[in-house]
Scaffold this motif. Structure first.
Motif, PDB file in Angstrom:
ATOM      1  N   LEU A  75       0.842  -1.191   0.000  1.00  0.00           N
ATOM      2  CA  LEU A  75       0.000   0.000   0.000  1.00  0.00           C
ATOM      3  C   LEU A  75       0.882   1.248   0.000  1.00  0.00           C
ATOM      4  O   LEU A  75       1.806   1.354   0.804  1.00  0.00           O
ATOM      5  CB  LEU A  75      -0.893   0.002   1.245  1.00  0.00           C
ATOM      6  N   ASP A  76       0.590   2.180  -0.909  1.00  0.00           N
ATOM      7  CA  ASP A  76       1.245   3.487  -0.925  1.00  0.00           C
ATOM      8  C   ASP A  76       0.393   4.433  -0.093  1.00  0.00           C
ATOM      9  O   ASP A  76      -0.819   4.526  -0.318  1.00  0.00           O
ATOM     10  CB  ASP A  76       1.340   4.042  -2.353  1.00  0.00           C
ATOM     11  N   ILE A  77       1.028   5.116   0.870  1.00  0.00           N
ATOM     12  CA  ILE A  77       0.280   6.066   1.687  1.00  0.00           C
ATOM     13  C   ILE A  77       1.047   7.375   1.817  1.00  0.00           C
ATOM     14  O   ILE A  77       2.265   7.395   1.821  1.00  0.00           O
ATOM     15  CB  ILE A  77      -0.057   5.513   3.092  1.00  0.00           C
ATOM     16  N   GLU A  78       0.291   8.459   1.867  1.00  0.00           N
ATOM     17  CA  GLU A  78       0.850   9.784   2.118  1.00  0.00           C
ATOM     18  C   GLU A  78       0.217  10.297   3.397  1.00  0.00           C
ATOM     19  O   GLU A  78      -0.976  10.117   3.626  1.00  0.00           O
ATOM     20  CB  GLU A  78       0.518  10.745   0.980  1.00  0.00           C
ATOM     21  N   GLY A  79       1.048  10.955   4.213  1.00  0.00           N
ATOM     22  CA  GLY A  79       0.550  11.518   5.454  1.00  0.00           C
ATOM     23  C   GLY A  79       1.008  12.953   5.606  1.00  0.00           C
ATOM     24  O   GLY A  79       1.701  13.502   4.742  1.00  0.00           O
ATOM     25  N   ASP A  80       0.638  13.551   6.726  1.00  0.00           N
ATOM     26  CA  ASP A  80       1.043  14.925   7.012  1.00  0.00           C
ATOM     27  C   ASP A  80       2.558  15.064   7.095  1.00  0.00           C
ATOM     28  O   ASP A  80       3.105  16.111   6.769  1.00  0.00           O
ATOM     29  CB  ASP A  80       0.438  15.393   8.342  1.00  0.00           C
ATOM     30  N   LYS A  81       3.246  13.990   7.518  1.00  0.00           N
ATOM     31  CA  LYS A  81       4.678  14.075   7.773  1.00  0.00           C
ATOM     32  C   LYS A  81       5.553  13.367   6.744  1.00  0.00           C
ATOM     33  O   LYS A  81       6.734  13.670   6.640  1.00  0.00           O
ATOM     34  CB  LYS A  81       4.989  13.486   9.151  1.00  0.00           C
ATOM     35  N   SER A  82       5.020  12.390   6.010  1.00  0.00           N
ATOM     36  CA  SER A  82       5.862  11.647   5.066  1.00  0.00           C
ATOM     37  C   SER A  82       5.025  10.846   4.068  1.00  0.00           C
ATOM     38  O   SER A  82       3.807  10.799   4.155  1.00  0.00           O
ATOM     39  CB  SER A  82       6.800  10.692   5.828  1.00  0.00           C
TER      40      SER A  82
END
Length: 125
Positions: A75-82
């Protein structure tokens, strides 16, 4: 994913929440994986990912998932920090995929195995 404390079990009992029927729960590199009664594994996002990345803002499956090996992209995930790509901790045949991932990010941001599971895998020997 840590084991559920006695206090949490008591609160869940009185609030009517049921615990997932998991045995043999493990965590590896941000993925929890739990053996189910049918012998298959459910894989999901561990709470440590939320601590590392903050709020998840985007999630998508990187490839078609039919068969996976250990360390395959899950799973590719984007968050507030990375931005991260979560890797599979087990090998097997993908028998179910959470189709809601990426549609309602707010649901994914709840550390709840019913919402943040990724795939169900039939393990290979």
């Amino acid at each position: 994913m840590a084991k559920v404390s006695l206090w949490t079990r008591i609160k869940n009992f009185f609030s009517g929440k049921k615990q997932p029927a998991f045995t043999d729960i493990h965590v590896k590199d941000g993925i929890w994986y739990a053996k189910q009664a049918d012998g298959n594994y459910l894989l999901g996002i561990d709470e440590s990912v939320y601590q590392l990345m903050g709020k998840i803002t985007f999630a998508d499956f990187p490839t078609q998932l039919d068969k996976i090996q250990v360390e395959d992209d899950l799973l590719d995930i984007e968050g507030d920090k990375s931005v991260e790509t979560l890797k599979s901790p087990i090998a097997g045949i993908v028998i179910a995929k959470n189709q809601d991932i990426g549609k309602d990010i707010e649901t994914l941001n709840k550390p709840d195995p019913k919402a943040n599971w990724i795939v169900k895998v039939q393990p290979t020997s």
